[in-house]
Design a protein around this motif. Structure first.
Motif, PDB file in Angstrom:
ATOM      1  N   THR A   1       0.832  -1.201   0.000  1.00  0.00           N
ATOM      2  CA  THR A   1       0.000   0.000   0.000  1.00  0.00           C
ATOM      3  C   THR A   1       0.865   1.249   0.000  1.00  0.00           C
ATOM      4  OG1 THR A   1      -1.670  -1.236   1.243  1.00  0.00           O
ATOM      5  CG2 THR A   1      -1.898   1.165   1.175  1.00  0.00           C
ATOM      6  N   ARG A   2       1.916   1.232   0.813  1.00  0.00           N
ATOM      7  CA  ARG A   2       2.826   2.384   0.832  1.00  0.00           C
ATOM      8  C   ARG A   2       3.553   2.536  -0.499  1.00  0.00           C
ATOM      9  NH1 ARG A   2       6.714   1.135   4.563  1.00  0.00           N
ATOM     10  NH2 ARG A   2       5.738  -0.802   5.232  1.00  0.00           N
ATOM     11  N   ALA A   3       3.942   1.424  -1.102  1.00  0.00           N
ATOM     12  CA  ALA A   3       4.637   1.493  -2.385  1.00  0.00           C
ATOM     13  C   ALA A   3       3.793   2.236  -3.423  1.00  0.00           C
ATOM     14  CB  ALA A   3       4.967   0.090  -2.881  1.00  0.00           C
ATOM     15  N   ILE A   4       2.497   2.038  -3.377  1.00  0.00           N
ATOM     16  CA  ILE A   4       1.606   2.644  -4.372  1.00  0.00           C
ATOM     17  C   ILE A   4       1.205   4.068  -4.007  1.00  0.00           C
ATOM     18  CG2 ILE A   4      -0.696   2.437  -5.420  1.00  0.00           C
ATOM     19  CD1 ILE A   4      -0.315  -0.637  -5.145  1.00  0.00           C
ATOM     20  N   HIS A   5       1.040   4.343  -2.713  1.00  0.00           N
ATOM     21  CA  HIS A   5       0.437   5.620  -2.316  1.00  0.00           C
ATOM     22  C   HIS A   5       1.360   6.600  -1.597  1.00  0.00           C
ATOM     23  CE1 HIS A   5      -3.624   4.424  -3.427  1.00  0.00           C
ATOM     24  NE2 HIS A   5      -3.427   3.266  -2.811  1.00  0.00           N
ATOM     25  N   ALA A   6       2.366   6.120  -0.871  1.00  0.00           N
ATOM     26  CA  ALA A   6       3.123   6.998   0.020  1.00  0.00           C
ATOM     27  C   ALA A   6       3.788   8.140  -0.735  1.00  0.00           C
ATOM     28  CB  ALA A   6       4.173   6.199   0.786  1.00  0.00           C
ATOM     29  N   GLY A   7       3.658   9.334  -0.176  1.00  0.00           N
ATOM     30  CA  GLY A   7       4.335  10.505  -0.703  1.00  0.00           C
ATOM     31  C   GLY A   7       3.709  11.135  -1.918  1.00  0.00           C
TER      32      GLY A   7
END
Length: 389
Positions: free
Chosen positions: A15-21
């Motif tokens: 999830t972080r890979a797709i959305h973070a930042g």
């Protein structure tokens, strides 16, 4: 509406890979970060701007990538560079003449070249040790040591360093622990969790994953250190263009998926090689016969797709390298396509031959970067390439 995972570290890795930042474009709502292809920014008035003045210092596309990779590594600050070596060279500008560095003896050839052929000419001093033994790091420390630099796993001999032990030794000596995490990626290993001060990558490799750009990344937690590195990034200017930053950001969205497949293929290929050649010739941390397999299981979540094989002679290595059809003979690694190389004559050619001999980096050693193709095709390719050996 605010999307989740913009600025925090919550959510699972994928999830972080797709959305973070990243945030939707405020003008159009575009879900993909725009490529801000600009060199300068119009200011609202004298001394008033929207946080951007000149693209060497900041660029919104680059910042999205920096936030994203920082989140994946579990760090507070991320910095993108024009190449992995540009990244390392900028990190080294944190130090000054007279400072001493303890460095792993089996690092990437370009790292050794930067240290040995360039930076020592400016007064930096280097000691190269086998970091598989933490005591050797401790023995090499001096009152002037300001950095311990390691790769784990190393390129190409797949040697591991105990990250927690290395961090304790470095900090006891008032030095920074800097870790090249290119091979493992944050999906399999997060050195900051073990006490590292700076983690860096050749973003050209797994982070990008598609062999279509050159770049570097550094991630850290310390605010003062980040301020210094940001100053160096802007002053020295080894920054990526926005399109290259966008290409890596596209790559990190599938990092978790690709690394799972790299790992699956790596394990299968390594096992096939063991059955074909014997476990003493195959170097892969995922094999129970690897002397540091237990450490790999302890500080890594997986083993990846990098494998080295000792064939004994240059002629036998050439036999395989020139016969592969799915694997491609090329430098680099970490792309979706499988690559094969001879480190002694390619990526590590700048390392003096006597030093290569001391390390055990022979001309008969080949290095495989297992991509994400169907593993049966990879095995069939190796079967025909090894025929006749």
């Amino acid at each position: 509406m605010t999307r989740i995972y913009d600025d925090d570290l919550s959510g699972a890795f994928g999830t972080r890979a797709i959305h973070a930042g990243q945030r939707p474009d405020p003008t159009s709502g575009a879900i993909m970060t725009p490529i801000y292809q600009t060199s300068t920014y119009v200011q609202e008035g004298l001394g008033r701007n929207k946080g951007y003045e000149y693209a060497r210092g900041k660029n919104p596309t680059r910042e999205a990538l920096e936030r994203n990779v920082a989140a994946l590594e579990g760090g507070r600050h991320g910095f993108a560079f024009s190449s992995g070596m540009g990244c390392l060279d900028s990190i080294m500008k944190l130090f000054k003449s007279g400072d001493h560095v303890v460095c792993g003896e089996n690092v990437y050839g370009g790292t050794f070249r930067l240290f040995d052929k360039l930076l020592q000419n400016y007064g930096l001093r280097f000691s190269y040790v086998d970091t598989r033994e933490p005591q050797r790091i401790a023995d090499a420390m001096t009152p002037e040591t300001r950095m311990v630099m390691i790769e784990t796993p190393t390129n190409p001999l797949m040697r591991l360093t105990d990250l927690g032990a290395a961090a304790e030794i470095a900090h006891r000596g008032d030095a920074l622990l800097v870790v090249d995490n290119t091979f493992a990626t944050p999906y399999f290993q997060r050195p900051l969790d073990f006490g590292a001060d700076i983690v860096w990558h050749s973003a050209t490799k797994y982070l990008n994953g598609h062999s279509d750009m050159v770049g570097g990344m550094a991630v850290l937690n310390d605010d003062d250190l980040a301020t210094r590195l940001q100053f160096i990034l802007n002053a020295a200017g080894a920054v990526p263009g926005p399109f290259d930053a966008w290409l890596v950001l596209r790559g990190t969205k599938t990092l978790h998926l690709r690394m799972q497949r790299h790992d699956e293929n790596g394990r299968r290929v390594a096992q096939w090689l063991v059955e074909r050649l014997g476990d003493e010739r195959v170097i892969y941390p995922g094999l129970p016969t690897h002397p540091q397999h237990e450490l790999a299981c302890r500080q890594m979540r997986g083993f990846g797709g990098m494998i080295s094989v000792e064939l004994g002679t240059r002629e036998k290595a050439a036999h395989v390298l020139e016969r592969v059809r799915v694997f491609s003979l090329a430098e680099s690694l970490g792309g979706v396509e499988s690559l094969i190389s001879n480190p002694a004559l390619m990526t590590h050619a700048s390392v003096p031959i006597e030093r290569r001999g001391d390390l055990g980096l022979s001309e008969g050693l080949i290095r495989l970067s297992c991509g994400v193709e169907d593993v049966n095709d990879l095995l069939s390719d190796l079967e025909q390439a090894f025929e006749g050996l």
